[in-house]
Design a protein around this motif. Structure first.
Motif, PDB file in Angstrom:
ATOM      1  N   ASP A  61       0.810  -1.222   0.000  1.00 12.06           N
ATOM      2  CA  ASP A  61       0.000   0.000   0.000  1.00 12.06           C
ATOM      3  C   ASP A  61       0.843   1.272   0.000  1.00 12.06           C
TER       4      ASP A  61
ATOM      5  N   PRO B 289       3.006   4.028  -1.577  1.00 10.64           N
ATOM      6  CA  PRO B 289       3.245   4.534  -2.936  1.00 10.64           C
ATOM      7  C   PRO B 289       4.734   4.613  -3.274  1.00 10.64           C
TER       8      PRO B 289
ATOM      9  N   THR C 185      -3.647   8.648   9.859  1.00  9.04           N
ATOM     10  CA  THR C 185      -4.917   8.789   9.139  1.00  9.04           C
ATOM     11  C   THR C 185      -4.750   9.693   7.922  1.00  9.04           C
TER      12      THR C 185
ATOM     13  N   ALA D  11      -2.419   7.945   5.358  1.00  8.71           N
ATOM     14  CA  ALA D  11      -3.086   6.810   4.721  1.00  8.71           C
ATOM     15  C   ALA D  11      -4.048   7.275   3.634  1.00  8.71           C
ATOM     16  N   GLY D  12      -4.761   8.361   3.876  1.00  7.23           N
ATOM     17  CA  GLY D  12      -5.663   8.900   2.861  1.00  7.23           C
ATOM     18  C   GLY D  12      -4.912   9.381   1.633  1.00  7.23           C
TER      19      GLY D  12
ATOM     20  N   TYR E 196      -1.879   8.430   0.703  1.00 10.18           N
ATOM     21  CA  TYR E 196      -1.223   7.300   0.058  1.00 10.18           C
ATOM     22  C   TYR E 196      -2.209   6.462  -0.747  1.00 10.18           C
ATOM     23  N   LYS E 197      -3.438   6.333  -0.251  1.00 10.06           N
ATOM     24  CA  LYS E 197      -4.459   5.611  -1.011  1.00 10.06           C
ATOM     25  C   LYS E 197      -4.718   6.332  -2.341  1.00 10.06           C
ATOM     26  N   HIS E 198      -4.788   7.653  -2.282  1.00 12.09           N
ATOM     27  CA  HIS E 198      -4.973   8.464  -3.489  1.00 12.09           C
ATOM     28  C   HIS E 198      -3.793   8.265  -4.450  1.00 12.09           C
TER      29      HIS E 198
ATOM     30  N   LYS F 218      -1.652   5.758  -4.585  1.00 10.41           N
ATOM     31  CA  LYS F 218      -1.629   4.377  -5.100  1.00 10.41           C
ATOM     32  C   LYS F 218      -2.651   4.188  -6.213  1.00 10.41           C
ATOM     33  N   SER F 219      -3.798   4.835  -6.107  1.00  5.48           N
ATOM     34  CA  SER F 219      -4.798   4.711  -7.176  1.00  5.48           C
ATOM     35  C   SER F 219      -4.264   5.319  -8.470  1.00  5.48           C
TER      36      SER F 219
ATOM     37  N   ASP G 180      -1.505   2.841  -9.794  1.00  9.64           N
ATOM     38  CA  ASP G 180      -2.011   1.572 -10.294  1.00  9.64           C
ATOM     39  C   ASP G 180      -2.880   1.703 -11.543  1.00  9.64           C
TER      40      ASP G 180
END
Length: 174
Positions: free
Chosen positions: A61, A63, A126, A129-130, A132-134, A136-137, A140
């Motif tokens: 997870d 990036p 928190t 993580a938000g 990094y999720k962005h 990673k999207s 990917d």
């Protein structure tokens, strides 16, 4: 020998407030030193880590764009602070607030890297993580990993430009 692929468990590895994870690497990122806290939290034996790439603890997870920023910064002779999610040998995860610095010889040449990591504040995890999720999207989305990483890296630079701050100030504000 084939590398065994470990999947994230979703469990958090125990890492206590006040503990410091310390490691040193050579110029290629191979581990040359790791302290007892690193061994315990990551679940490895010292002989498994020494000589291994530091990416042995990379969580899927995390990036790659953040690592590009990290490596660009330290290889230019500068220190960096970053939030990182790592993965223990058994698939458990642990977040760290990392301070990574180059080490220099007497002639001013970079000879290795040093990292101290401590447990971050929950609010910072928190926020990171938000983000990094962005990222990673973005990473990917393309079929080409390099293009995805570059697009996510450019997104980080765009976020910093909009906020009119440097990366360290941004990280410290989380």
């Amino acid at each position: 020998m084939a590398k065994v692929m470990v999947k994230p468990t979703g469990r958090e590895a125990p890492f206590r407030d006040g503990e410091l994870i310390v490691s040193k690497t050579d110029l290629k990122g191979r581990i040359t030193y790791c302290n007892d806290v690193f061994l315990r939290v990551a679940g490895f034996e010292e002989n498994e880590l020494l000589g291994a790439p530091h990416s042995i603890i990379r969580h899927p997870d995390m990036p790659r764009a953040v690592f590009k920023l990290l490596w660009d910064t330290i290889s230019a002779g500068n220190e960096i602070f970053a939030y990182v999610i790592n993965m223990a040998k058994n698939g458990d995860h642990y977040w760290v607030f990392a301070h990574v610095t180059p080490s220099f010889d007497s002639a001013g040449k970079i000879v290795s890297y040093h990292s101290n990591r401590r447990k971050p504040r929950a609010e910072a995890v928190t926020a990171a993580a938000g983000l990094y999720k962005h990222l990673k999207s973005i990473e990917d989305a393309p079929s080409n990993r390099k293009d995805g990483m570059q697009a996510a890296y450019e997104e980080v630079l765009s976020i910093l430009a909009k906020k009119e701050i440097g990366y360290d100030r941004f990280v410290l504000s989380l």
